[in-house]
Motif scaffolding. Structure first.
Motif, mmCIF file in Angstrom:
data_model
loop_
_atom_site.group_PDB
_atom_site.id
_atom_site.type_symbol
_atom_site.label_atom_id
_atom_site.label_comp_id
_atom_site.label_asym_id
_atom_site.label_seq_id
_atom_site.Cartn_x
_atom_site.Cartn_y
_atom_site.Cartn_z
ATOM 1 N N CYS A 100 -31.043 72.962 50.520
ATOM 2 C CA CYS A 100 -30.165 74.009 51.031
ATOM 3 C C CYS A 100 -30.131 74.050 52.540
ATOM 4 O O CYS A 100 -29.212 74.607 53.121
ATOM 5 C CB CYS A 100 -30.618 75.378 50.516
ATOM 6 N N CYS A 101 -31.119 73.537 53.209
ATOM 7 C CA CYS A 101 -31.136 73.679 54.661
ATOM 8 C C CYS A 101 -31.824 72.485 55.308
ATOM 9 O O CYS A 101 -32.498 71.702 54.657
ATOM 10 C CB CYS A 101 -31.857 74.961 55.056
ATOM 11 N N HIS A 116 -24.635 76.042 55.176
ATOM 12 C CA HIS A 116 -23.622 75.284 54.451
ATOM 13 C C HIS A 116 -22.639 76.179 53.706
ATOM 14 O O HIS A 116 -21.671 75.691 53.130
ATOM 15 C CB HIS A 116 -24.290 74.346 53.446
ATOM 16 N N VAL A 117 -22.893 77.498 53.710
ATOM 17 C CA VAL A 117 -22.031 78.422 52.969
ATOM 18 C C VAL A 117 -20.779 78.732 53.780
ATOM 19 O O VAL A 117 -20.863 79.089 54.956
ATOM 20 C CB VAL A 117 -22.774 79.735 52.628
ATOM 21 N N ARG A 118 -19.633 78.592 53.167
ATOM 22 C CA ARG A 118 -18.361 78.880 53.827
ATOM 23 C C ARG A 118 -17.705 80.093 53.172
ATOM 24 O O ARG A 118 -17.954 80.385 51.995
ATOM 25 C CB ARG A 118 -17.419 77.669 53.717
ATOM 26 N N PRO A 119 -16.872 80.822 53.911
ATOM 27 C CA PRO A 119 -16.216 82.000 53.326
ATOM 28 C C PRO A 119 -15.380 81.624 52.106
ATOM 29 O O PRO A 119 -14.692 80.602 52.104
ATOM 30 C CB PRO A 119 -15.320 82.521 54.461
ATOM 31 N N ALA A 120 -15.461 82.451 51.088
ATOM 32 C CA ALA A 120 -14.659 82.229 49.882
ATOM 33 C C ALA A 120 -13.233 82.713 50.128
ATOM 34 O O ALA A 120 -13.005 83.617 50.939
ATOM 35 C CB ALA A 120 -15.267 83.001 48.708
ATOM 36 N N PRO A 121 -12.273 82.116 49.456
ATOM 37 C CA PRO A 121 -10.896 82.629 49.582
ATOM 38 C C PRO A 121 -10.812 84.041 49.037
ATOM 39 O O PRO A 121 -11.445 84.377 48.034
ATOM 40 C CB PRO A 121 -10.083 81.650 48.731
#
Length: 432
Positions: free
Chosen positions: A18-19, A28-33
């Motif tokens: 994860c890191c 690595h987390v991106r905003p969800a639509p």
């Protein structure tokens, strides 16, 4: 995993899945639509215009534009407050709640009710009922997929994908006729692999407002039987299609009559005005009492892991309304009033548009049923409604008819006329 050595984090023990650094767990987390309905509501809330109109919400409102709480719910509230033994009977009330939900779906005299051939649990509205069934499907039919109508409620796609169930679509709506694409629907049912799962809207289809006729439902049920498909009904708007709770349940009752095992999600957020209570039910029909015990235990185990239990007060309200003859009779009358108001707004909106001598055909406004009108407006026209007239709806042109009132329907009709005329003029000039 990591370990402190001399006051410092040793990266030798740090997982790289994860890191890549001590602070990188979520890099690595991106905003969800954003959900389109949430986006519409946020834009509406931030608009300071005093006469703005929100046609994006999926809950019922009265002609004053405010959330509507039926008198039957208020009466049930008084009755359950008088019950001194409420806390000691939680299990009995939950059992009664599920039984009453199954009766509402299949009829008081159906054999599944009389013989107890159903497994069910209370859920956090219809969304959790769908999500719980998706989880159940993943556990016990891991190689299966779910066929969703095109279009359907946007969250259906999220629910089954989150459960890691492959999603496919089947034809439903015809954009040219603004009605049901029945031949294509049947073709998809026939061509799907045997033993496929299909999600069906039994009434007041969201977002199109287009429902099959009783004869078409019988043909769909027959083809499901030929292919041994599994029908899962998401019944979030029972009563809003015809104003009659039993007529709106004709689809699952036809499938029951034809011998199908059925899954059913029910929500009382709309037809009882209980959106804040989040009351829903998931039920699955079974072949034997032994099967009932097995399925019920699995559904209880999964639901307990997902949300433990739902607030008891909402369950009590619904159970009381459905089991008390006087309160239920009042609720049925109130459903008719709500459905009639929406039907009146459909008629009025169409009349205003036709009086404006629009070149567009608006017959579908009154031929569609239930909470929503699939207007046929393009995403660009929807943007123009928002920009020029402070009218908000989802980009697909879905109008929540519950947001249309006697005080704003003329303004809405004029705005729709203006943006469609602008579009028409732009098309004409492109040909010059």
């Amino acid at each position: 995993m990591w370990r402190h050595i001399n006051g410092r984090i040793s990266r030798r023990f740090l997982s790289t899945s994860c890191c890549s650094s001590a602070r990188g767990w979520w890099d690595h987390v991106r905003p969800a639509p954003k959900d389109p309905i949430v986006t519409v509501n946020e834009a509406f809330q931030s608009d300071p215009f005093p006469h703005k109109i929100n046609l994006g919400m999926g809950t019922y409102r009265g002609d004053d534009g405010k959330p509507f709480i039926p008198q039957s719910v208020r009466d049930a509230e008084i009755k359950i407050q008088r019950c001194k033994s409420e806390e000691s009977n939680c299990s009995a009330v939950r059992t009664k709640f599920v039984e009453e939900c199954v009766k509402l779906a299949y009829g008081n005299d159906s054999y599944v009710v009389k013989e107890g051939l159903f497994a069910g649990v209370p859920t956090l509205s219809g969304t959790a009922a769908c999500r719980l069934f998706a989880e159940f499907q993943r556990h016990f039919c891991p190689e299966s997929q779910m066929y969703l109508p095109d279009p359907t409620w946007s969250n259906h796609h999220n629910i089954w994908r989150q459960a890691e169930i492959p999603v496919k679509t089947f034809h439903y709506y015809h954009p040219d006729t603004k009605g049901l694409n029945f031949s294509a629907l049947l073709s998809d049912v026939k061509n799907a692999p045997d033993c496929s799962f299909f999600l069906l809207h039994p009434c007041a289809h969201n977002p199109t407002g287009v429902d099959p006729t009783e004869e078409q439902w019988r043909e769909i049920s027959y083809q499901f039987k030929v292919k041994n498909h599994f029908p899962f009904f998401d019944m979030a708007y029972q009563g809003f299609s015809s104003g009659d709770l039993d007529k709106d349940a004709v689809a699952p009752r036809i499938f029951l009559e034809d011998g199908h095992l059925i899954g059913c999600s029910q929500s009382f957020s709309k037809n009882m005005g209980l959106s804040e209570h989040k009351v829903g039910c998931l039920s699955v029909l079974c072949q034997s009492t032994k099967q009932v015990a097995a399925l019920k235990s699995q559904l209880q185990l999964m639901s307990h892991a997902m949300y433990s239990s739902i607030p008891f007060h909402g369950i009590s309200l619904v159970a009381k309304i459905l089991s008390d003859p006087d309160v239920e009779a009042l609720w049925r009358e109130e459903i008719k009033v709500m459905a009639n108001r929406i039907e009146t707004m459909r008629t009025t909106l169409r009349q205003y548009l036709e009086k404006l001598e629009s070149s567009f055909n608006w017959e579908h406004i009154t031929s569609q049923v239930g909470m929503f009108c699939f207007s046929g407006l393009t995403p660009d026209q929807v943007k123009q409604l928002e920009k020029l007239f402070h009218i908000y709806m989802t980009p697909d042109g879905r109008i929540s008819m519950a947001g249309v009132t006697t005080s704003n329907v003329a303004y809405l009709a004029n705005a729709i006329h203006q943006v469609t005329r602008i579009h028409e003029e732009a098309l004409s000039s492109s040909y010059v």
